[in-house]
Write a protein that holds these residues in place. Structure first.
Motif, PDB file in Angstrom:
ATOM      1  N   SER A 106       5.184  27.996   3.968  1.00 20.64           N
ATOM      2  CA  SER A 106       4.096  27.145   4.524  1.00 20.64           C
ATOM      3  C   SER A 106       3.627  26.098   5.546  1.00 20.64           C
ATOM      4  N   LEU A 107       2.296  26.087   5.889  1.00 21.22           N
ATOM      5  CA  LEU A 107       2.170  25.416   7.303  1.00 21.22           C
ATOM      6  C   LEU A 107       1.624  24.201   7.591  1.00 21.22           C
ATOM      7  N   TYR A 108       1.359  23.466   6.655  1.00 17.43           N
ATOM      8  CA  TYR A 108       1.128  21.993   6.117  1.00 17.43           C
ATOM      9  C   TYR A 108       2.474  21.559   5.051  1.00 17.43           C
ATOM     10  N   ILE A 109       3.388  20.827   5.892  1.00 17.18           N
ATOM     11  CA  ILE A 109       4.958  20.992   4.287  1.00 17.18           C
ATOM     12  C   ILE A 109       4.500  19.299   4.344  1.00 17.18           C
ATOM     13  N   TYR A 110       4.313  19.192   2.867  1.00 16.64           N
ATOM     14  CA  TYR A 110       4.353  17.623   2.653  1.00 16.64           C
ATOM     15  C   TYR A 110       6.205  17.149   1.370  1.00 16.64           C
ATOM     16  N   THR A 111       6.264  16.237   1.595  1.00 18.11           N
ATOM     17  CA  THR A 111       7.651  15.528   1.406  1.00 18.11           C
ATOM     18  C   THR A 111       7.517  15.182   0.088  1.00 18.11           C
ATOM     19  N   ASP A 112       6.344  14.596  -0.707  1.00 16.71           N
ATOM     20  CA  ASP A 112       6.195  13.658  -2.057  1.00 16.71           C
ATOM     21  C   ASP A 112       5.069  14.237  -2.453  1.00 16.71           C
ATOM     22  N   PHE A 113       4.859  14.055  -3.605  1.00 19.34           N
ATOM     23  CA  PHE A 113       3.781  14.150  -4.268  1.00 19.34           C
ATOM     24  C   PHE A 113       2.314  12.758  -3.831  1.00 19.34           C
ATOM     25  N   ILE A 114       2.590  11.924  -3.261  1.00 16.75           N
ATOM     26  CA  ILE A 114       1.123  11.657  -2.946  1.00 16.75           C
ATOM     27  C   ILE A 114       0.312  12.231  -1.575  1.00 16.75           C
ATOM     28  N   ILE A 174       0.711  -1.386  -0.042  1.00 14.95           N
ATOM     29  CA  ILE A 174      -0.505  -0.096   0.219  1.00 14.95           C
ATOM     30  C   ILE A 174       1.031   1.486   0.270  1.00 14.95           C
ATOM     31  N   GLU A 175       1.862   1.404   0.381  1.00 21.75           N
ATOM     32  CA  GLU A 175       2.727   2.117   1.028  1.00 21.75           C
ATOM     33  C   GLU A 175       4.261   1.999  -0.212  1.00 21.75           C
ATOM     34  N   GLY A 176       3.724   1.355  -1.250  1.00 22.68           N
ATOM     35  CA  GLY A 176       4.826   1.802  -2.142  1.00 22.68           C
ATOM     36  C   GLY A 176       4.813   2.785  -3.022  1.00 22.68           C
ATOM     37  N   ALA A 177       3.054   3.076  -2.525  1.00 26.07           N
ATOM     38  CA  ALA A 177       3.153   4.938  -3.758  1.00 26.07           C
ATOM     39  C   ALA A 177       3.828   6.255  -3.735  1.00 26.07           C
ATOM     40  N   SER A 178       5.120   5.794  -2.002  1.00 22.06           N
ATOM     41  CA  SER A 178       5.141   6.741  -1.688  1.00 22.06           C
ATOM     42  C   SER A 178       6.604   6.427  -1.641  1.00 22.06           C
ATOM     43  N   PRO A 179       8.019   6.339  -2.530  1.00 19.06           N
ATOM     44  CA  PRO A 179       8.925   5.839  -2.259  1.00 19.06           C
ATOM     45  C   PRO A 179       9.947   6.195  -1.428  1.00 19.06           C
ATOM     46  N   ALA A 180      10.517   5.460  -0.728  1.00 22.84           N
ATOM     47  CA  ALA A 180      11.902   5.935   0.192  1.00 22.84           C
ATOM     48  C   ALA A 180      12.551   7.169  -0.774  1.00 22.84           C
ATOM     49  N   ILE A 181      12.731   8.490  -0.420  1.00 23.36           N
ATOM     50  CA  ILE A 181      13.074   9.513  -0.423  1.00 23.36           C
ATOM     51  C   ILE A 181      14.413   9.395   0.708  1.00 23.36           C
ATOM     52  N   SER A 182      16.219   9.982   0.200  1.00 21.83           N
ATOM     53  CA  SER A 182      16.262  10.215   1.314  1.00 21.83           C
ATOM     54  C   SER A 182      16.680  11.757   2.360  1.00 21.83           C
ATOM     55  N   ALA A 183      16.926  11.475   3.731  1.00 20.66           N
ATOM     56  CA  ALA A 183      16.345  11.767   4.838  1.00 20.66           C
ATOM     57  C   ALA A 183      17.588  13.443   4.522  1.00 20.66           C
ATOM     58  N   GLU A 184      18.191  13.733   3.952  1.00 18.58           N
ATOM     59  CA  GLU A 184      19.311  15.288   3.004  1.00 18.58           C
ATOM     60  C   GLU A 184      17.571  15.262   2.206  1.00 18.58           C
ATOM     61  N   LYS A 185      17.245  14.573   1.359  1.00 18.90           N
ATOM     62  CA  LYS A 185      16.476  15.375   0.340  1.00 18.90           C
ATOM     63  C   LYS A 185      14.959  15.677   1.165  1.00 18.90           C
ATOM     64  N   CYS A 186      14.994  14.568   2.016  1.00 19.09           N
ATOM     65  CA  CYS A 186      13.278  15.074   3.161  1.00 19.09           C
ATOM     66  C   CYS A 186      14.004  16.706   4.088  1.00 19.09           C
ATOM     67  N   ALA A 187      14.923  16.720   4.457  1.00 21.52           N
ATOM     68  CA  ALA A 187      15.162  17.910   5.130  1.00 21.52           C
ATOM     69  C   ALA A 187      15.199  18.833   3.698  1.00 21.52           C
ATOM     70  N   GLU A 188      15.651  19.078   2.773  1.00 22.15           N
ATOM     71  CA  GLU A 188      16.057  20.259   2.035  1.00 22.15           C
ATOM     72  C   GLU A 188      14.126  20.538   2.107  1.00 22.15           C
ATOM     73  N   ILE A 189      13.766  19.570   1.314  1.00 23.93           N
ATOM     74  CA  ILE A 189      12.303  19.968   1.479  1.00 23.93           C
ATOM     75  C   ILE A 189      11.406  20.633   2.589  1.00 23.93           C
ATOM     76  N   VAL A 190      11.915  20.270   3.119  1.00 24.57           N
ATOM     77  CA  VAL A 190      11.423  21.129   4.234  1.00 24.57           C
ATOM     78  C   VAL A 190      11.456  22.413   5.201  1.00 24.57           C
ATOM     79  N   VAL A 191      12.862  22.922   4.547  1.00 23.65           N
ATOM     80  CA  VAL A 191      14.409  24.035   5.115  1.00 23.65           C
ATOM     81  C   VAL A 191      13.275  24.703   4.182  1.00 23.65           C
ATOM     82  N   ASN A 192      12.949  24.864   2.304  1.00 16.53           N
ATOM     83  CA  ASN A 192      12.832  24.693   1.939  1.00 16.53           C
ATOM     84  C   ASN A 192      10.591  25.254   1.798  1.00 16.53           C
ATOM     85  N   SER A 193      10.029  24.395   2.304  1.00 18.21           N
ATOM     86  CA  SER A 193       8.930  24.967   2.154  1.00 18.21           C
ATOM     87  C   SER A 193       9.243  25.940   3.588  1.00 18.21           C
ATOM     88  N   LEU A 194       9.094  25.691   4.988  1.00 17.98           N
ATOM     89  CA  LEU A 194       9.674  26.588   6.028  1.00 17.98           C
ATOM     90  C   LEU A 194       9.717  27.917   4.907  1.00 17.98           C
TER      91      LEU A 194
END
Ligand SMILES: NC(=O)C1=CN([C@@H]2O[C@H](COP(=O)(O)OP(=O)(O)OC[C@H]3O[C@@H](n4cnc5c(N)ncnc54)[C@H](OP(=O)(O)O)[C@@H]3O)[C@@H](O)[C@H]2O)C=CC1
Ligand SMILES: CCCCCCCCCCCCCCCC(=O)[C@@H](N)CO
Length: 301
Positions: A240-248, A216-236
């Protein structure tokens, strides 16, 4: 009251769960951008190594990185962090609560100790820590940010995540309350809804995760923690108040807008309409997968 811009340089950011995974990746990312960071987790040896690694990324003479070893699911430990900060006259600009854990498994197979751990690490560390830090984030002296870490799972709870999903829904609700209550103090409250990313915790949870949950969660392939952090910091930085790190994750968030903060209003409103039409079909498909598996298991017996 304060501007929306989030300038990292020179800020003091306190990160819980900062010794590995997303918390550590955020610490490195922010430090590289000129922030001072304090990382908190339970294990001192891990924290010491992290501090050494972060120091190597130093951008300027007076940049500061430190740690506090604390079990934030115990209120006394949260108070100890408060005392450490006040004694050292350190006023945090931002608090990022990353501590969390998942034990994906069929509910019947989950030991009660793991359920308690889920409540303690996902929920109590966030709520207790914010409670203990309140005097430091309600002084109205500067723009401050509180970041809480929920999960995509808060928008769609499914097979295998009974120990974890309710806690992340609780963190979301806690963040919504804080967003209102801290408004008069100029504190911006952000909630993260990450999809899967690689981390020590993610590797650990995959050891018990049922095959169906993985499917079921295959729709959200794991990205690297570094990439995830970069998305979070860019969104901050984009406010953004609600921050998503992938399309799904963003799609599932759009399917359950309610009165929640939105990004890309019209795209999300359009998607919420699509979601109300097809959302149940997606879930019916997952029910089909579950039935199919239980029939196969019955045949094998
Ligand atoms: N990885 C993923 O796919 C996803 C993760 N998330 C969430 O993102 C956050 C980060 O995840 P991830 O990086 O994978 O997590 P990890 O399990 O890799 O790291 C968790 C961190 O929290 C610390 N921690 C655990 N318990 C406590 C405690 N009681 N007090 C203080 N610190 C504690 C750990 O250190 P120590 O054990 O030494 O205390 C560690 O630093 C979590 O909230 C998680 O639920 C959300 C969506 C997806
Ligand atoms: C058209 C719409 C189709 C929707 C399909 C449904 C897909 C569900 C994806 C959910 C991903 C959940 C990630 C959870 C991450 C997490 O929190 C854990 N890894 C814990 O660490």
């Amino acid at each position: 009251m304060f501007s929306n811009k989030y300038n990292v340089d020179g800020r003091l950011v306190v990160i819980t769960g900062g010794s590995q995974g997303l918390g550590f990746a955020l610490a490195k990312n922010l430090y590289l951008k000129g922030a001072n960071v304090i990382i908190i987790s339970r294990t001192k040896t891990k924290l010491l190594n992290c501090v050494e690694e972060i120091k190597k990324l130093s951008q300027k003479e007076d940049q500061f990185v430190d740690y506090v070893a604390a079990d934030l699911s115990k209120y006394e430990d949260c108070e100890r962090v408060y005392e450490y900060l006040t004694l050292k006259k350190l006023l945090p600009d931002d608090l990022i609560c990353c501590a969390g854990i998942a034990y994906p498994q069929k509910f019947a197979k989950i030991p009660i100790s793991k359920i308690d751990e889920g409540i303690d690490i996902n929920y109590k560390t966030a709520v207790y820590f914010v409670h203990a830090m309140l005097p430091l984030i309600t002084e109205k002296v500067r723009e401050q940010h509180l970041v809480l870490c929920s999960s995509v799972i808060a928008s769609y709870a499914f097979y295998g995540y009974s120990q974890y999903a309710p806690m992340k829904a609780a963190v979301k609700a806690f963040g919504d309350c804080m967003r209102h209550e801290l408004l008069p103090y100029g504190v911006k409250v952000h909630t993260l809804f990450p999809g899967n990313f690689e981390s020590e915790g993610y590797a650990q949870e995959n050891l018990t995760k049922p095959a169906l949950t993985k499917e079921i969660e295959g729709a959200s392939p794991a990205i690297s923690a570094e990439k995830c952090a970069e998305i979070v910091v860019n969104s901050l930085q984009n406010g953004s108040l609600y921050i998503y790190t992938d399309f799904i994750g963003w799609v599932l968030g759009s399917f359950s807008l309610g009165l929640n903060p939105r990004e890309w209003w019209f795209a999300q409103i359009f998607l919420s309409f699509i979601g109300s039409l097809v959302g149940r079909l997606v879930d019916l498909y997952h029910e089909h997968l579950i039935r199919r598996q239980s029939q196969e298991e019955a045949k094998q017996k």
